[in-house]
Design a protein around this motif. Structure first.
Motif, PDB file in Angstrom:
ATOM      1  N   VAL A  96       0.837  -1.209   0.000  1.00 21.34           N
ATOM      2  CA  VAL A  96       0.000   0.000   0.000  1.00 21.34           C
ATOM      3  C   VAL A  96       0.867   1.252   0.000  1.00 21.34           C
ATOM      4  CG1 VAL A  96      -1.629   1.357   1.367  1.00 21.34           C
ATOM      5  CG2 VAL A  96      -2.005  -1.096   1.048  1.00 21.34           C
ATOM      6  N   VAL A  97       1.900   1.259   0.824  1.00 18.26           N
ATOM      7  CA  VAL A  97       2.806   2.412   0.858  1.00 18.26           C
ATOM      8  C   VAL A  97       3.494   2.583  -0.494  1.00 18.26           C
ATOM      9  CG1 VAL A  97       4.888   3.374   1.915  1.00 18.26           C
ATOM     10  CG2 VAL A  97       3.164   2.262   3.341  1.00 18.26           C
TER      11      VAL A  97
ATOM     12  N   PHE B  12       1.006   4.059  -2.885  1.00 19.81           N
ATOM     13  CA  PHE B  12       0.787   5.484  -2.611  1.00 19.81           C
ATOM     14  C   PHE B  12       1.952   6.311  -3.149  1.00 19.81           C
ATOM     15  CE2 PHE B  12       1.199   9.206   0.201  1.00 19.81           C
ATOM     16  CZ  PHE B  12      -0.050   9.790   0.006  1.00 19.81           C
TER      17      PHE B  12
ATOM     18  N   TRP C 286       1.751   6.510  -6.907  1.00 21.37           N
ATOM     19  CA  TRP C 286       0.693   7.443  -7.306  1.00 21.37           C
ATOM     20  C   TRP C 286       1.164   8.888  -7.168  1.00 21.37           C
ATOM     21  CZ3 TRP C 286      -3.181   9.853  -3.682  1.00 21.37           C
ATOM     22  CH2 TRP C 286      -4.149  10.599  -4.378  1.00 21.37           C
ATOM     23  N   CYS C 287       1.809   9.197  -6.041  1.00 20.78           N
ATOM     24  CA  CYS C 287       2.330  10.558  -5.848  1.00 20.78           C
ATOM     25  C   CYS C 287       3.390  10.888  -6.896  1.00 20.78           C
ATOM     26  CB  CYS C 287       2.932  10.691  -4.456  1.00 20.78           C
ATOM     27  SG  CYS C 287       1.758  10.535  -3.094  1.00 20.78           S
TER      28      CYS C 287
ATOM     29  N   ALA D 255       0.968  14.382   2.859  1.00 18.50           N
ATOM     30  CA  ALA D 255       0.324  13.132   2.439  1.00 18.50           C
ATOM     31  C   ALA D 255      -1.187  13.274   2.313  1.00 18.50           C
ATOM     32  CB  ALA D 255       0.658  12.017   3.427  1.00 18.50           C
TER      33      ALA D 255
END
Length: 446
Positions: free
Chosen positions: A83-84, A87, A90-91, A360
């Protein structure tokens, strides 16, 4: 986002910076003198297989052991890592190329690189547990023939941790030297290469490759040897003293290189922030990247070379010769690395880490508040109390060196002939005093 380290100056100490430097160096000498009189036999189980006098580890509380060993807990940690990673991707893909808005820079340079130190000290090898690359490799290996899931070839023993050392140098270069190190294209290119090398190596050589080649996992695992959590010979979770745990660091090729890069890159980072170096680079802007690259490599090699010379001057016992002796003592540098990293990056972790959590919630700069942190402000308590900060930095470096001296002394008692227990350690003591003096000198810009 400001990625500066926010270090307090020597003028903020309750005593003069020069007194702190000399006092820290003297503390090592006095500690060594006390050790030679009060600590005359190895106390810890060490890599030589000799049981020490220290109390062995105790079984961890049952509920903690059951939790850590539960399959669902392992799967949960793997999912958190994925998940990290998702993320961050995506960023990196959809977010702006701006460290002041995009949290991916803080996730890499603060949470991953700096945060793994306290995480590994408190919880053990956290990178190994969370590694998304290990999870991806697990999925890939299931598509391979059963006979190839542990790799196509055995990793030669001489490889050791050299790949991890090379990866650490590469990351330090991107973080500290590379033009555009805080731009998305450079960051994406580095991590793409890192993922290919680590995953491809794991397919070829099996999961052992992660421990030998992943720079973040190798770093985290070394630091975790100062945590109270370990595994006994049956694989059961146990609690033991950090010094006892530290003595279990496996020696081998590349270990000294890894700790030298960790120590050397931090020393280089301190020096490149000094006024003298800034004036030099401003007056000579051409070729700065090449010059800093050579300087980074040179600092790592000098620090490692000094340690090698200090620990390879004696003929040691049990067939361990001068060429391999440094590897058996290199574990003593780990607490020094931790102390220096704490001193150098504490403000970065606390204050820029807060900025990363704030960013975040709005990673694309669209006014979102995904995690409820977007409206928070950074608590600048550390920066507003420079005296406290400077004191913590000195204590971190001195304490790290003191623990290193104890670890080196205990191992030296097992390695050296009895008649050389004191004189044989003097070269290493001199190097550690030099490390202390140089570290505090650079930290306060004397």
């Amino acid at each position: 986002m400001d990625l500066a380290h926010g270090l307090g100056g020597g003028g903020d100490l309750p005593i003069s910076a020069s007194a702190a430097v000399l006092g820290g160096s003297a503390a090592l000498i006095v500690s060594f003198a006390v050790l030679t009189m009060a600590w005359r036999r190895p106390r810890y189980d060490n890599i030589l297989g000799r049981p020490g006098k220290a109390r062995p580890g105790r079984p961890a509380p049952g509920w903690i052991a059951d939790l850590v060993d539960a399959p669902w807990w392992t799967r949960t940690l793997r999912m958190v890592g994925l998940v990290v990673l998702g993320f961050a991707l995506w960023c990196g893909v959809a977010g702006p190329d701006d460290p002041g808005t995009n949290p991916v820079f803080g996730l890499v340079y603060v949470v991953l690189w700096v945060g793994l130190v306290p995480g590994s000290l408190l919880l053990g090898p956290v990178v190994k547990a969370l590694s998304p690359l290990r999870t991806l490799h697990l999925g890939l290996s299931r598509m391979l023939p059963t006979s190839r899931r542990d790799g196509w070839w055995s990793l030669p023993g001489w490889v050791g941790r050299w790949p991890a050392a090379a990866g650490l140098v590469a990351f330090a270069w991107v973080e500290l030297i590379a033009p555009g190190g805080t731009t998305l294209p450079v960051l994406a290119a580095w991590f793409a290469g890192y993922a290919v090398v680590v995953l491809a190596g794991a397919v070829l050589f099996g999961p052992t490759w992660f421990a030998r080649a992943d720079p973040f996992e190798a770093y985290s695992t070394l630091v975790s040897h100062l945590s109270p959590w370990s595994r006994d010979h049956r694989g059961r979770l146990e609690v033991l003293s950090p010094l006892h745990h530290l003595s279990r660091v496996e020696p081998g090729p590349g270990l000294l290189a890894v700790v030298s890069v960790l120590l050397g890159s931090t020393a280089f980072d301190s020096y490149r922030e000094s006024a003298s170096w800034l004036r030099f680079t401003q007056a000579n802007p051409d070729g700065v990247v090449l010059l800093e690259t050579l300087l980074l490599v040179a600092v790592c090699m000098v620090l490692g070379g000094l340690f090698w010379l200090a620990t390879s001057t004696e003929t040691v016992v049990r067939g361990i010769g001068r060429r391999t002796a440094p590897s058996y003592l290199a574990h003593s540098v780990v607490p020094i690395v931790v102390g220096y990293m704490t001193a150098h990056y504490l403000t970065l972790l606390v204050e820029t880490g807060q900025s990363t959590l704030i960013q975040a919630s709005d990673p694309l700069g669209r006014g979102w508040n995904l995690f409820g942190t977007a409206e928070r402000n950074v608590d600048l308590w550390l920066s507003l109390h420079p005296g406290f900060l400077a004191t913590v930095k000195v204590l971190a470096i001195v304490l790290g060196h003191l623990v290193g001296v104890v670890a080196a002394h205990d191992r030296s008692l097992a390695l050296l002939p009895p008649r050389r227990h004191v004189t044989g350690q003097l070269p290493l003591l001199a190097v550690m005093v030099a490390y202390t003096f140089g570290g505090l000198y650079l930290l306060f810009g004397l």
